[in-house]
Design a protein around this motif. Structure first.
Motif, PDB file in Angstrom:
ATOM      1  N   MET B  96     -18.948 -47.386 -20.449  1.00 36.86           N
ATOM      2  CA  MET B  96     -17.796 -47.300 -21.344  1.00 36.86           C
ATOM      3  C   MET B  96     -16.488 -47.474 -20.576  1.00 36.86           C
ATOM      4  SD  MET B  96     -17.091 -44.611 -24.372  1.00 36.86           S
ATOM      5  CE  MET B  96     -15.593 -44.696 -25.335  1.00 36.86           C
ATOM      6  N   PHE B  98     -12.236 -47.039 -21.106  1.00 37.46           N
ATOM      7  CA  PHE B  98     -11.345 -46.291 -21.993  1.00 37.46           C
ATOM      8  C   PHE B  98      -9.979 -46.930 -22.119  1.00 37.46           C
ATOM      9  CE2 PHE B  98     -14.525 -43.334 -20.520  1.00 37.46           C
ATOM     10  CZ  PHE B  98     -14.898 -42.706 -21.687  1.00 37.46           C
ATOM     11  N   GLN B  99      -9.202 -46.308 -22.993  1.00 36.79           N
ATOM     12  CA  GLN B  99      -7.905 -46.844 -23.367  1.00 36.79           C
ATOM     13  C   GLN B  99      -6.836 -46.699 -22.286  1.00 36.79           C
ATOM     14  OE1 GLN B  99      -6.636 -45.283 -27.088  1.00 36.79           O
ATOM     15  NE2 GLN B  99      -4.644 -46.211 -27.021  1.00 36.79           N
ATOM     16  N   GLU B 100      -6.822 -45.567 -21.604  1.00 36.69           N
ATOM     17  CA  GLU B 100      -5.700 -45.273 -20.713  1.00 36.69           C
ATOM     18  C   GLU B 100      -6.073 -45.478 -19.249  1.00 36.69           C
ATOM     19  OE1 GLU B 100      -2.629 -44.490 -21.019  1.00 36.69           O
ATOM     20  OE2 GLU B 100      -2.525 -44.386 -23.201  1.00 36.69           O
ATOM     21  N   THR B 103      -4.620 -42.902 -16.503  1.00 40.15           N
ATOM     22  CA  THR B 103      -5.114 -41.548 -16.243  1.00 40.15           C
ATOM     23  C   THR B 103      -6.632 -41.481 -16.155  1.00 40.15           C
ATOM     24  OG1 THR B 103      -5.001 -41.183 -18.618  1.00 40.15           O
ATOM     25  CG2 THR B 103      -3.162 -40.365 -17.327  1.00 40.15           C
ATOM     26  N   ALA B 104      -7.278 -42.654 -16.195  1.00 35.02           N
ATOM     27  CA  ALA B 104      -8.740 -42.629 -16.277  1.00 35.02           C
ATOM     28  C   ALA B 104      -9.426 -42.583 -14.913  1.00 35.02           C
ATOM     29  CB  ALA B 104      -9.247 -43.831 -17.073  1.00 35.02           C
ATOM     30  N   MET B 105      -8.624 -42.600 -13.832  1.00 32.56           N
ATOM     31  CA  MET B 105      -9.250 -42.483 -12.514  1.00 32.56           C
ATOM     32  C   MET B 105      -8.791 -41.206 -11.841  1.00 32.56           C
ATOM     33  SD  MET B 105      -9.088 -46.324 -11.035  1.00 32.56           S
ATOM     34  CE  MET B 105     -10.329 -45.980  -9.823  1.00 32.56           C
ATOM     35  N   LEU B 166     -11.698 -50.162 -13.343  1.00 35.39           N
ATOM     36  CA  LEU B 166     -12.581 -49.398 -14.233  1.00 35.39           C
ATOM     37  C   LEU B 166     -13.657 -50.304 -14.840  1.00 35.39           C
ATOM     38  CD1 LEU B 166      -9.851 -47.127 -15.726  1.00 35.39           C
ATOM     39  CD2 LEU B 166     -11.929 -46.295 -14.628  1.00 35.39           C
ATOM     40  N   MET B 169     -16.144 -50.813 -12.198  1.00 29.78           N
ATOM     41  CA  MET B 169     -16.970 -49.607 -12.049  1.00 29.78           C
ATOM     42  C   MET B 169     -18.010 -49.552 -13.174  1.00 29.78           C
ATOM     43  SD  MET B 169     -15.573 -45.745 -11.693  1.00 29.78           S
ATOM     44  CE  MET B 169     -14.215 -45.860 -10.616  1.00 29.78           C
ATOM     45  N   ALA B 170     -17.565 -49.853 -14.404  1.00 28.05           N
ATOM     46  CA  ALA B 170     -18.464 -49.771 -15.557  1.00 28.05           C
ATOM     47  C   ALA B 170     -19.568 -50.820 -15.470  1.00 28.05           C
ATOM     48  CB  ALA B 170     -17.667 -49.934 -16.846  1.00 28.05           C
TER      49      ALA B 170
END
Lengths: 302, 325
Positions: B96, B98-100, B103-105, B166, B169-170
């Protein structure tokens, strides 16, 4: 009067004493003189101890340092795991049990808790040594190298004295640690709960990282920052003298010195203690600020 | 339709709140074919993100809870898996984004260390090899000077770059499916286009299926082969993208289309754009009958009495409306 005692307080003696202490000058002159001496590291002369204040503080500091560092280590070792458990199981049984203890620690005055420990572990159970300073009376002091008894006794190869010094540390150490434990556990818990709501925690979970690893690797270090500030502040204030605990356990540290100075109306001693406290506190705060860089790479030191 | 990779049947996810039980997802049905992209579109609060989190089984619990339904992914109902099995799936076969990205890491670990951690979790490789694979992935998502990036912290790179990291990573364990929840909403327009192109290119290269959540029909048109329109916790229309754009059936879908500015058509005299009148219904006590009744221009008696089912009109075009029932 107080220093000379009624028997020797003739008008001539009082006048000589006033001159000796510099009290015959006006207050601004006295102040400037004191500040001038302070810059040279001279905190004045303590009449009740019969020695310069700075010398007395330095002589006593290792006792306070040893006690508070022992308490500090104890406190950190207990509070971090407790805080993590509390944050993870918030509002469930483990958290509630921990909360009961931390609130107890927070709401009991240290002198009362210290006395309670002495009553139970020394008087009733006879497990702890009498609360009479840093070494049992039948053990000889090692030659002074660092002033820290745990270190000096080992350097001297005297295991019996080492164990005695360690035993003497336990009750006052626990007393100091218990009171401050609550503050750290609660700070860490609150910050952990907040951190667990962060987006990157959700990312970590979405990447398949397990709950425990997310907690210990991803949330813990981020939640640590405010807690480290708190721990630093507590250590600083402890190092400046754990006044009540030192009195209860007859611990010959700087806190005890402050109390004696008050008792003998020894301004120089008390003032010296306060300045000393401020310097220690500022130093620890500086160290804490520097440690941020290591915990959080976003913090720039420039 | 091709072989189906993900099928959701009657998914219900509710949230306990002070005002009662919020039915965020209230009976969602949808299918994602292998190797294709399904766009899930709808306005804020219609349950898109909760649907995605339900598939990942990451709905915060409490207050949320998956009440019922089935999520068949790659032949098994993932709602029946044990947590340990689900954990092995996340970031591995099912990923998955995400949107942001900002702040997602995790801010306190280096990019390389975060990527290697995920790679080592799902692939039995050494730390060094994990780092090499991370480097490959960064290269693949078009990050300049990837070697240097591995040593940097998330705050040292831009939002667009972070979203690329991200994505890398996903995709690092070659998942069968990627859920992207508004992956470009927080980015500026030029970066949005780059990220969408990248996602399309990677989908082709790696043969993944995508579930793309967005409120932007334009993005759907660019990216998806299938589209599901969601309203108040339910799918109201499901169709191939070309069918939906040429022939929208549900009044809500038509409303959404009319609220998009058309660059090649004259602006209507009265107002610039037509919005859908009214408000989204409360998720607490849903109306009897159709959930869209109060905002619908074509509402008639039956809409207020009975709720329409999702009717299949052939060629996979499904709609939940009495006009077409």
């Amino acid at each position: 009067m107080m220093i000379l005692g009624p028997a020797h307080a003739s008008p001539e003696n009082i006048a000589t004493m006033r001159e000796l202490m510099g009290l015959d000058h006006s207050i601004p002159v006295q102040f400037i003189h004191y500040m001038g001496q302070l810059l040279k590291g001279d905190l004045g002369y303590s009449y009740h101890a019969g020695s310069p204040v700075s010398q007395e503080l330095l002589r006593r500091f290792p006792a306070t340092f040893e006690l508070t560092t022992f308490a500090f280590v104890l406190m950190v070792l207990c509070s971090l795991p407790l805080g993590v458990v509390s944050g993870y199981y918030r509002n469930k049984t483990p958290d509630n049990v921990i909360s009961v203890f931390t609130v107890m620690g927070l709401s009991m005055p240290t002198f009362w808790f210290g006395l309670l420990l002495i009553y139970i572990f020394f008087y009733k159970l006879g497990l702890a040594p009498p609360p009479m300073g840093r070494l049992s009376p039948d053990v000889a002091f090692p030659p002074r190298v660092t002033g820290l008894l745990l270190v000096d006794t080992l350097l001297n190869g005297d295991l019996k004295a080492f164990l005695s010094a360690f035993h003497q540390l336990i009750l006052p150490g626990v007393t100091l640690a218990f009171f401050n434990l609550a503050i750290i556990v609660r700070t860490l818990k609150a910050d952990l709960i907040e951190t667990l709501e962060e987006d990157y925690i959700r990312t970590a979970r979405a990447m398949g990282i397990g709950v425990k690893k997310v907690l210990l690797r991803h949330a813990f270090r981020n939640a640590l920052l405010p807690t480290v500030t708190m721990i630093g502040a507590i250590y600083g204030s402890l190092l400046g003298g754990a006044v009540l605990t030192e009195v209860v356990f007859s611990w010959p540290g700087v806190g005890m010195y402050a109390v004696q100075s008050i008792r003998y109306l020894d301004y120089a001693g008390l003032q010296g203690f306060i300045i000393f406290y401020v310097i220690i506190f500022a130093l620890i705060t500086l160290l804490v600020d520097i440690s941020y860089r290591w915990i959080d790479p976003r913090v720039q030191l420039d | 339709m091709k072989e189906v990779l993900l099928e959701i049947r009657n998914l219900q996810t509710h949230f306990k709140t002070d005002e009662g039980e919020a039915r965020a997802v209230n009976g969602v049905d949808l299918k994602v074919p292998k190797g294709e992209t399904l766009g899930l579109v709808g306005e804020s609060g219609c349950g898109k993100s909760v649907t995605a989190l339900s598939i990942m089984r990451l709905v915060p619990e409490p207050p949320g809870r998956i009440i019922g339904g089935e999520i068949i992914f790659d032949g098994q109902d993932i709602l029946k898996l044990r947590e340990a099995e689900m954990r092995r799936m996340r970031g591995n076969t099912l990923s998955m984004i995400f949107q942001e990205p900002m702040t997602a890491m995790n801010p306190v670990y280096r990019i390389g260390s975060q990527m290697a951690e995920v790679i080592q979790l799902h692939q039995k490789v050494s730390k060094k090899e994990a780092m090499d694979r991370a480097l490959d992935m960064l290269h693949k998502v078009g990050i300049p000077d990837p070697k240097q990036r591995l040593r940097e912290y998330p705050h040292q790179i831009s939002g667009g770059m972070r979203q690329r990291v991200l994505i890398a990573m996903a995709l690092s364990s070659h998942p069968k499916m990627v859920i992207a929840d508004e992956p470009t909403t927080a980015l500026d327009v030029t970066i949005q286009a780059q990220i969408l192109d990248l996602m399309n290119q990677l989908k082709e290269e790696m043969g993944t299926s995508n579930l793309l959540i967005t409120h932007d029909l334009g993005v759907i048109f660019e990216m998806a082969q299938w589209v599901a329109v969601m309203y108040a916790g339910k799918i109201v229309e499901y169709a191939a993208v070309s069918d939906l754009f040429s022939q929208p059936l549900h009044p809500y879908t038509t409303g959404l289309m009319n609220s998009i500015p058309q660059i090649d058509q004259p602006v209507p005299k009265d107002k610039m754009l037509r919005s859908i009148p009214g408000m989204v219904p409360s998720l607490f006590d849903l109306l009897e009958g159709c959930t869209f009744q109060d905002r619908c221009n074509h509402v008639f008696d039956r809409c207020r009495r009975e709720e329409p089912g999702l009717a299949d009109l052939g060629s996979g075009h499904m709609v939940r409306c009495w006009l077409h029932g």
